[in-house]
Design a protein around this motif. Sequence first.
Motif, PDB file in Angstrom:
ATOM      1  N   LEU A   5      -2.166  33.494  12.608  1.00 43.35           N
ATOM      2  CA  LEU A   5      -2.872  32.618  12.198  1.00 43.35           C
ATOM      3  C   LEU A   5      -3.183  32.835  10.872  1.00 43.35           C
ATOM      4  O   LEU A   5      -3.735  33.945  10.595  1.00 43.35           O
ATOM      5  CB  LEU A   5      -4.250  32.095  12.855  1.00 43.35           C
ATOM      6  N   GLU A   6      -2.746  31.953   9.849  1.00 44.99           N
ATOM      7  CA  GLU A   6      -2.983  32.098   8.447  1.00 44.99           C
ATOM      8  C   GLU A   6      -3.610  30.811   7.924  1.00 44.99           C
ATOM      9  O   GLU A   6      -3.150  29.768   8.345  1.00 44.99           O
ATOM     10  CB  GLU A   6      -1.637  32.404   7.612  1.00 44.99           C
ATOM     11  N   ALA A   7      -4.947  30.797   7.413  1.00 43.63           N
ATOM     12  CA  ALA A   7      -5.726  29.935   7.029  1.00 43.63           C
ATOM     13  C   ALA A   7      -6.059  30.233   5.730  1.00 43.63           C
ATOM     14  O   ALA A   7      -6.691  31.289   5.262  1.00 43.63           O
ATOM     15  CB  ALA A   7      -6.625  29.337   7.993  1.00 43.63           C
ATOM     16  N   VAL A   8      -6.685  28.990   5.016  1.00 47.04           N
ATOM     17  CA  VAL A   8      -7.317  29.077   3.652  1.00 47.04           C
ATOM     18  C   VAL A   8      -8.728  28.137   4.190  1.00 47.04           C
ATOM     19  O   VAL A   8      -8.536  27.002   4.609  1.00 47.04           O
ATOM     20  CB  VAL A   8      -6.799  28.388   2.585  1.00 47.04           C
ATOM     21  N   VAL A   9      -9.798  28.867   4.009  1.00 44.71           N
ATOM     22  CA  VAL A   9     -11.226  28.346   4.554  1.00 44.71           C
ATOM     23  C   VAL A   9     -11.808  28.093   3.306  1.00 44.71           C
ATOM     24  O   VAL A   9     -12.321  28.805   2.488  1.00 44.71           O
ATOM     25  CB  VAL A   9     -11.872  29.427   5.388  1.00 44.71           C
ATOM     26  N   LEU A  10     -12.447  26.993   3.298  1.00 43.32           N
ATOM     27  CA  LEU A  10     -13.438  26.513   2.187  1.00 43.32           C
ATOM     28  C   LEU A  10     -14.667  26.281   2.694  1.00 43.32           C
ATOM     29  O   LEU A  10     -15.023  25.877   3.739  1.00 43.32           O
ATOM     30  CB  LEU A  10     -13.042  25.106   1.695  1.00 43.32           C
ATOM     31  N   PHE A  11     -15.570  27.142   2.126  1.00 50.17           N
ATOM     32  CA  PHE A  11     -17.044  27.170   2.216  1.00 50.17           C
ATOM     33  C   PHE A  11     -17.783  26.271   1.169  1.00 50.17           C
ATOM     34  O   PHE A  11     -17.454  26.382   0.213  1.00 50.17           O
ATOM     35  CB  PHE A  11     -17.634  28.749   2.475  1.00 50.17           C
ATOM     36  N   ARG A  84     -10.767  29.170  19.510  1.00 52.58           N
ATOM     37  CA  ARG A  84     -12.126  30.128  19.216  1.00 52.58           C
ATOM     38  C   ARG A  84     -12.254  30.458  17.903  1.00 52.58           C
ATOM     39  O   ARG A  84     -13.264  30.312  17.408  1.00 52.58           O
ATOM     40  CB  ARG A  84     -11.780  31.448  20.153  1.00 52.58           C
ATOM     41  N   ALA A  85     -10.909  30.697  17.252  1.00 52.90           N
ATOM     42  CA  ALA A  85     -11.218  31.277  16.000  1.00 52.90           C
ATOM     43  C   ALA A  85     -11.676  30.065  14.791  1.00 52.90           C
ATOM     44  O   ALA A  85     -12.511  30.135  14.049  1.00 52.90           O
ATOM     45  CB  ALA A  85      -9.774  31.831  15.106  1.00 52.90           C
ATOM     46  N   LEU A  86     -10.940  28.768  15.121  1.00 54.32           N
ATOM     47  CA  LEU A  86     -11.513  27.672  14.237  1.00 54.32           C
ATOM     48  C   LEU A  86     -13.004  27.367  14.576  1.00 54.32           C
ATOM     49  O   LEU A  86     -13.507  26.926  13.683  1.00 54.32           O
ATOM     50  CB  LEU A  86     -10.487  26.431  14.455  1.00 54.32           C
ATOM     51  N   GLU A  91     -18.762  26.780  12.956  1.00 58.51           N
ATOM     52  CA  GLU A  91     -20.155  27.693  13.025  1.00 58.51           C
ATOM     53  C   GLU A  91     -20.603  28.236  11.856  1.00 58.51           C
ATOM     54  O   GLU A  91     -21.838  28.328  11.521  1.00 58.51           O
ATOM     55  CB  GLU A  91     -20.230  28.393  14.369  1.00 58.51           C
ATOM     56  N   ALA A  92     -19.709  29.024  11.093  1.00 57.77           N
ATOM     57  CA  ALA A  92     -19.960  29.672   9.856  1.00 57.77           C
ATOM     58  C   ALA A  92     -20.302  28.893   8.748  1.00 57.77           C
ATOM     59  O   ALA A  92     -20.654  29.226   7.601  1.00 57.77           O
ATOM     60  CB  ALA A  92     -18.934  30.845   9.472  1.00 57.77           C
ATOM     61  N   GLY A  93     -20.151  27.606   8.943  1.00 58.76           N
ATOM     62  CA  GLY A  93     -20.322  26.406   7.622  1.00 58.76           C
ATOM     63  C   GLY A  93     -19.145  26.216   6.875  1.00 58.76           C
ATOM     64  O   GLY A  93     -19.149  25.484   5.926  1.00 58.76           O
ATOM     65  N   ALA A  94     -17.927  26.242   7.645  1.00 57.79           N
ATOM     66  CA  ALA A  94     -16.603  25.986   6.872  1.00 57.79           C
ATOM     67  C   ALA A  94     -16.530  24.893   6.447  1.00 57.79           C
ATOM     68  O   ALA A  94     -16.960  23.797   7.369  1.00 57.79           O
ATOM     69  CB  ALA A  94     -15.460  26.629   7.475  1.00 57.79           C
ATOM     70  N   ALA A 108     -14.385  19.218   8.754  1.00 57.01           N
ATOM     71  CA  ALA A 108     -15.427  19.923   9.426  1.00 57.01           C
ATOM     72  C   ALA A 108     -15.464  19.180  10.543  1.00 57.01           C
ATOM     73  O   ALA A 108     -15.830  19.814  11.875  1.00 57.01           O
ATOM     74  CB  ALA A 108     -16.939  19.679   8.628  1.00 57.01           C
ATOM     75  N   PRO A 109     -15.568  17.888  10.883  1.00 55.20           N
ATOM     76  CA  PRO A 109     -15.963  16.955  12.276  1.00 55.20           C
ATOM     77  C   PRO A 109     -14.933  17.608  13.333  1.00 55.20           C
ATOM     78  O   PRO A 109     -15.496  18.007  14.468  1.00 55.20           O
ATOM     79  CB  PRO A 109     -15.888  15.795  11.633  1.00 55.20           C
ATOM     80  N   PRO A 110     -13.572  17.508  13.164  1.00 55.69           N
ATOM     81  CA  PRO A 110     -12.787  18.173  14.001  1.00 55.69           C
ATOM     82  C   PRO A 110     -12.884  19.500  14.503  1.00 55.69           C
ATOM     83  O   PRO A 110     -12.722  19.947  15.466  1.00 55.69           O
ATOM     84  CB  PRO A 110     -11.399  17.570  13.683  1.00 55.69           C
ATOM     85  N   LEU A 111     -13.147  20.132  13.539  1.00 63.93           N
ATOM     86  CA  LEU A 111     -13.348  21.622  13.455  1.00 63.93           C
ATOM     87  C   LEU A 111     -14.511  22.190  14.522  1.00 63.93           C
ATOM     88  O   LEU A 111     -14.403  22.758  15.518  1.00 63.93           O
ATOM     89  CB  LEU A 111     -13.781  22.393  12.235  1.00 63.93           C
ATOM     90  N   ARG A 112     -15.624  21.094  14.248  1.00 62.23           N
ATOM     91  CA  ARG A 112     -16.848  21.232  15.273  1.00 62.23           C
ATOM     92  C   ARG A 112     -16.476  21.088  16.639  1.00 62.23           C
ATOM     93  O   ARG A 112     -17.112  21.318  17.716  1.00 62.23           O
ATOM     94  CB  ARG A 112     -17.889  20.547  14.814  1.00 62.23           C
ATOM     95  N   GLY A 113     -15.435  19.950  17.042  1.00 59.56           N
ATOM     96  CA  GLY A 113     -14.975  19.604  18.009  1.00 59.56           C
ATOM     97  C   GLY A 113     -14.290  20.554  18.861  1.00 59.56           C
ATOM     98  O   GLY A 113     -14.377  20.558  20.053  1.00 59.56           O
TER      99      GLY A 113
END
Length: 236
Positions: A5-11, A84-86, A91-94, A108-113
């Motif tokens: 899994l490779e991702a760029v996460v924006l906080f 689980r990772a997403l 939850e960490a606020g991404a 964020a909305p689909p991530l929380r789902g």
Amino acid sequence: MTFPLEAVVLFPRTPPPAPELREELSCAMDSSGRERGESIEVWTLPVEPPWRPAPEEPGASALLLHCRASWEPPPWARPAVYRRALGILAEAGALAVWLPAAMKWLRAPPLRGLGVELVSRDVMRDTLLTRHVVIAGDEIWIHTHGMAHFALPDLECRVSRSEGDDGERLVDGAIDYLLDGGDALSVGTVSEVYEGVDAIRFGVAEAESRADHAYGVFGAWTLQVMAFPGRAAMER
């Protein structure tokens, strides 16, 4: 088999400290993976946004995230690690996660789902996959990005514009078959996807590599149409 899994996460502003996030991701993955003998590695690296075209989020910070797992479950069991990772990142606020393999942002909305206990196959498919339809003259090129999330090759199909709907049904049917754990498709095989009582008959070949359009780490297959419903076999 290595499953990355490779991702760029924006906080929103400052991301959680990398060691803490790494530990949380590792523990969450390992806690549900030890029974299957999973091996999990997680590492992070700060990057300057926009590493990819980013959503409009003033003051966002970016974190380059890599996760790598090795295990041997059926294809549909593998996305649980991604869910689980997403979910943890949400939850960490991404604010958003860019998935290079699927060439898309998850907001964020689909991530929380994804944090709920049960997520359907269709939700995971829509989350981790992208299907593009490219029209060039009289030809339609239908192809996927993100099948690598399921440790599977991407799929592509080229048809005439008049056959576009059937071509999309063929690709969608092949995706569903593979995500359900079907193992009868491989390079050189001939198979059928059913639309009601009718069948779309097709062969499977290795897709040609293109420097300007990369597929996932598991490569890509070309679905070569042999006959559409109610039509004679065609030379392709």
